[in-house]
Design a protein around this motif. Structure first.
Motif, PDB file in Angstrom:
ATOM      1  N   GLY A  81      30.013 -65.815 113.646  1.00 23.19           N
ATOM      2  CA  GLY A  81      30.848 -67.013 113.518  1.00 23.19           C
ATOM      3  C   GLY A  81      31.928 -66.924 112.450  1.00 23.19           C
ATOM      4  O   GLY A  81      32.589 -67.923 112.141  1.00 23.19           O
ATOM      5  N   TYR A  82      32.143 -65.736 111.906  1.00 19.54           N
ATOM      6  CA  TYR A  82      33.151 -65.577 110.844  1.00 19.54           C
ATOM      7  C   TYR A  82      34.580 -65.788 111.375  1.00 19.54           C
ATOM      8  O   TYR A  82      34.956 -65.235 112.406  1.00 19.54           O
ATOM      9  CB  TYR A  82      33.037 -64.171 110.221  1.00 19.54           C
ATOM     10  CG  TYR A  82      34.188 -63.829 109.302  1.00 19.54           C
ATOM     11  CD1 TYR A  82      34.292 -64.464 108.070  1.00 19.54           C
ATOM     12  CD2 TYR A  82      35.175 -62.929 109.690  1.00 19.54           C
ATOM     13  CE1 TYR A  82      35.366 -64.186 107.232  1.00 19.54           C
ATOM     14  CE2 TYR A  82      36.243 -62.645 108.850  1.00 19.54           C
ATOM     15  CZ  TYR A  82      36.333 -63.284 107.627  1.00 19.54           C
ATOM     16  OH  TYR A  82      37.397 -63.012 106.815  1.00 19.54           O
ATOM     17  N   PRO A 196      29.855 -59.028 115.333  1.00 17.78           N
ATOM     18  CA  PRO A 196      28.499 -58.911 115.857  1.00 17.78           C
ATOM     19  C   PRO A 196      27.482 -59.004 114.722  1.00 17.78           C
ATOM     20  O   PRO A 196      27.636 -58.327 113.706  1.00 17.78           O
ATOM     21  CB  PRO A 196      28.476 -57.520 116.495  1.00 17.78           C
ATOM     22  CG  PRO A 196      29.913 -57.191 116.760  1.00 17.78           C
ATOM     23  CD  PRO A 196      30.681 -57.851 115.662  1.00 17.78           C
ATOM     24  N   THR A 197      26.479 -59.838 114.864  1.00 16.96           N
ATOM     25  CA  THR A 197      25.514 -60.049 113.762  1.00 16.96           C
ATOM     26  C   THR A 197      24.818 -58.741 113.358  1.00 16.96           C
ATOM     27  O   THR A 197      24.573 -58.525 112.177  1.00 16.96           O
ATOM     28  CB  THR A 197      24.413 -61.081 114.127  1.00 16.96           C
ATOM     29  OG1 THR A 197      24.120 -60.956 115.498  1.00 16.96           O
ATOM     30  CG2 THR A 197      24.836 -62.488 113.817  1.00 16.96           C
ATOM     31  N   ALA A 198      24.531 -57.888 114.326  1.00 19.29           N
ATOM     32  CA  ALA A 198      23.842 -56.630 113.969  1.00 19.29           C
ATOM     33  C   ALA A 198      24.837 -55.477 113.848  1.00 19.29           C
ATOM     34  O   ALA A 198      24.443 -54.316 113.769  1.00 19.29           O
ATOM     35  CB  ALA A 198      22.779 -56.316 115.005  1.00 19.29           C
ATOM     36  N   GLY A 199      26.112 -55.782 113.858  1.00 20.75           N
ATOM     37  CA  GLY A 199      27.145 -54.754 113.701  1.00 20.75           C
ATOM     38  C   GLY A 199      27.712 -54.289 115.041  1.00 20.75           C
ATOM     39  O   GLY A 199      27.109 -54.484 116.099  1.00 20.75           O
ATOM     40  N   PHE A 295      34.153 -55.818 102.960  1.00 23.83           N
ATOM     41  CA  PHE A 295      33.370 -55.950 104.197  1.00 23.83           C
ATOM     42  C   PHE A 295      32.345 -57.080 104.179  1.00 23.83           C
ATOM     43  O   PHE A 295      32.177 -57.778 105.178  1.00 23.83           O
ATOM     44  CB  PHE A 295      32.710 -54.610 104.540  1.00 23.83           C
ATOM     45  CG  PHE A 295      33.732 -53.580 104.896  1.00 23.83           C
ATOM     46  CD1 PHE A 295      34.412 -53.645 106.092  1.00 23.83           C
ATOM     47  CD2 PHE A 295      34.051 -52.559 104.007  1.00 23.83           C
ATOM     48  CE1 PHE A 295      35.390 -52.711 106.431  1.00 23.83           C
ATOM     49  CE2 PHE A 295      35.024 -51.625 104.323  1.00 23.83           C
ATOM     50  CZ  PHE A 295      35.695 -51.696 105.529  1.00 23.83           C
ATOM     51  N   LYS A 296      31.650 -57.242 103.035  1.00 24.80           N
ATOM     52  CA  LYS A 296      30.620 -58.280 102.969  1.00 24.80           C
ATOM     53  C   LYS A 296      31.164 -59.653 103.339  1.00 24.80           C
ATOM     54  O   LYS A 296      30.458 -60.469 103.899  1.00 24.80           O
ATOM     55  CB  LYS A 296      30.063 -58.353 101.538  1.00 24.80           C
ATOM     56  CG  LYS A 296      28.862 -57.463 101.299  1.00 24.80           C
ATOM     57  CD  LYS A 296      28.538 -57.354  99.817  1.00 24.80           C
ATOM     58  CE  LYS A 296      28.203 -58.658  99.150  1.00 24.80           C
ATOM     59  NZ  LYS A 296      27.758 -58.477  97.742  1.00 24.80           N
ATOM     60  N   LYS A 297      32.433 -59.884 103.016  1.00 27.22           N
ATOM     61  CA  LYS A 297      33.023 -61.209 103.257  1.00 27.22           C
ATOM     62  C   LYS A 297      33.261 -61.454 104.744  1.00 27.22           C
ATOM     63  O   LYS A 297      33.493 -62.582 105.152  1.00 27.22           O
ATOM     64  CB  LYS A 297      34.320 -61.360 102.474  1.00 27.22           C
ATOM     65  CG  LYS A 297      34.095 -61.469 100.982  1.00 27.22           C
ATOM     66  CD  LYS A 297      35.256 -62.158 100.287  1.00 27.22           C
ATOM     67  CE  LYS A 297      34.855 -62.685  98.934  1.00 27.22           C
ATOM     68  NZ  LYS A 297      34.534 -61.673  97.939  1.00 27.22           N
ATOM     69  N   MET A 298      33.286 -60.391 105.558  1.00 28.09           N
ATOM     70  CA  MET A 298      33.451 -60.604 107.004  1.00 28.09           C
ATOM     71  C   MET A 298      32.147 -60.376 107.782  1.00 28.09           C
ATOM     72  O   MET A 298      31.877 -61.063 108.741  1.00 28.09           O
ATOM     73  CB  MET A 298      34.612 -59.783 107.555  1.00 28.09           C
ATOM     74  CG  MET A 298      34.608 -58.328 107.200  1.00 28.09           C
ATOM     75  SD  MET A 298      36.088 -57.479 107.828  1.00 28.09           S
ATOM     76  CE  MET A 298      37.227 -57.679 106.475  1.00 28.09           C
ATOM     77  N   THR A 299      31.346 -59.416 107.322  1.00 20.92           N
ATOM     78  CA  THR A 299      30.067 -59.190 108.023  1.00 20.92           C
ATOM     79  C   THR A 299      29.048 -60.257 107.623  1.00 20.92           C
ATOM     80  O   THR A 299      28.058 -60.462 108.308  1.00 20.92           O
ATOM     81  CB  THR A 299      29.476 -57.809 107.680  1.00 20.92           C
ATOM     82  OG1 THR A 299      29.218 -57.764 106.271  1.00 20.92           O
ATOM     83  CG2 THR A 299      30.420 -56.683 108.052  1.00 20.92           C
TER      84      THR A 299
END
Ligand code: UDP
Length: 376
Positions: A81-82, A196-199, A295-299
């Motif tokens: 949902g980002y 994607p939640t799991a990448g 990356f943390k801010k989008m994943t």
């Protein structure tokens, strides 16, 4: 026993994977061949040494207005949902990108901003306007605003990204980031957005997880064209072939090289929870790199005390070992050259798909949509 595949797909990036899955859905047996050691192409992600999930080939944020594209990919992943946020770092501080009415107020103050806003709405409505069009406005305050946005957001960034001024590149490229006549501070306004939640790599794995799909990675130069025939790994093939790589390379550069831009990525891991104010900070008036993405801010991955960021340094693609052609360079000369290669490819009945094979600056959703149209 040798398997007879109905289709061979060259390249396991988003284009190739979507093609393979759509074909398998139709009951076709598909062989997917990838030159890298992993699937996913440029959407590939993995955990780095500090456990942070990173996008190896640059930040990828999925967004689309096409329900059928979203529904198709949602078979293989859930979404976090980002909504992407970008700011530009100027000398005075940070402002939202795309430039919007909040940025307008920050730059001009409330009173002048209100006057300009009314004029903007009068002349361009309430949605967006391109920076180039704004610069050409006959109203001096509007053209002055256009000039401000041009100088502070577009000129230097575009020089770094393309080695050319905004006026010298395909206008569609800068139109990707319009001036927004609202306070919406999301980078994209599409209905469906997220990662994607799991990448992405896990999504890729599930896309290719079918009894009808065989994947071979680490196979360089798997396809060759000769005298009207297509050879896969040295053997003439009777399967139909979907090709997603560069056409000029496939044809030995016989008409000349198609221009591309490539990127050098520099990853940095910092022992802090948060490195910067937004997932991506664009350096539009300083530095040699175009942007830093965290990356943390989008994943939305939760990892304490550490974060990994990536700097992007664009340059011309030379076709050297290990270089990756990320961006086709759209102009009349490259279009004419591409048309020559395409005509040649069509003689072999190759199905061309994706950013490289179609020589188009596709977004992720556009690639999936194109695959759906092509393989219906
Ligand atoms: N652009 C710019 N300044 C920005 C953002 C974008 O000049 O702060 C221009 C630049 O020419 C860039 C293009 O707009 O190549 C498209 O930007 P986008 O973010 O869509 O590029 P991508 O994420 O595909 O690299």
């Amino acid at each position: 026993m040798k398997i007879n595949y109905d289709y061979t797909v060259i390249g396991a990036g988003l284009a190739g994977m979507t093609a393979a899955r759509l074909l398998a859905d139709q009951g076709k047996r598909v062989l997917v061949i990838e030159k890298l050691q992993h699937i996913g192409g440029s959407i590939y992600d993995h955990k780095d040494e500090s456990g942070v999930l990173v996008h190896k080939y640059g930040p990828h944020i999925f967004h689309t207005n096409h329900k059928e594209v979203f529904d198709f990919l949602s078979r293989f992943t859930e979404w976090n949902g980002y909504s992407h946020k970008v700011v530009a770092k100027l000398e005075k501080g940070e402002i939202p990108v795309p430039f919007n009415l909040t940025a307008l107020e920050e730059v001009y103050g409330k009173e002048k901003a209100a006057r300009i806003t009314a004029k903007l709405k009068d002349e361009f409505g309430t949605d967006t306007v391109s920076v180039m069009k704004l610069r050409e406005s006959s109203d001096s305050e509007l053209s002055e605003l256009g000039e401000y946005v041009y100088q502070n957001i577009f000129l230097y960034y575009t020089m770094k990204q393309w080695g050319k001024k905004p006026s010298e590149i395909d206008p569609k490229t800068t139109e990707r980031v319009p001036v927004r006549l609202s306070r919406d501070d999301r980078y994209f306004t599409d209905v469906y957005q997220g990662l994607p939640t799991a990448g992405y790599t896990e999504m890729a794995r599930r896309m290719l997880d079918s009894e009808l799909i065989t994947v071979k990675t680490g196979c360089e130069n798997a396809i060759a064209l000769k005298d009207g025939k297509i050879y896969i790994c040295g053997e003439e093939t009777s399967s139909k072939v979907v090709y997603t790589g560069e056409l000029d390379r496939l044809m030995g550069y016989r008409f000349g090289k198609l221009p591309y831009r490539t990127l050098d990525f520099v990853f940095e891991t910092h022992n802090v929870d948060s490195y910067q104010s937004a997932a991506t900070v664009n350096y539009t008036v300083s530095e040699d790199f175009t942007r830093i993405s965290e990356f943390k801010k989008m994943t939305l991955q939760k990892v304490d005390g550490v974060t990994t960021v990536m700097k992007e340094y664009p340059r011309q693609y030379e076709g050297k070992e290990g270089e990756i052609p990320y961006y086709p360079v759209a102009n009349p000369e490259s279009a004419a050259l591409y048309a020559k290669y395409r005509k040649e490819a069509e003689k072999y009945g190759l199905i061309l798909l994706g950013r490289l094979a179609e020589y188009k600056y596709y977004n992720m959703d556009a690639v999936v949509k194109r695959a759906m149209e092509l393989l219906k």
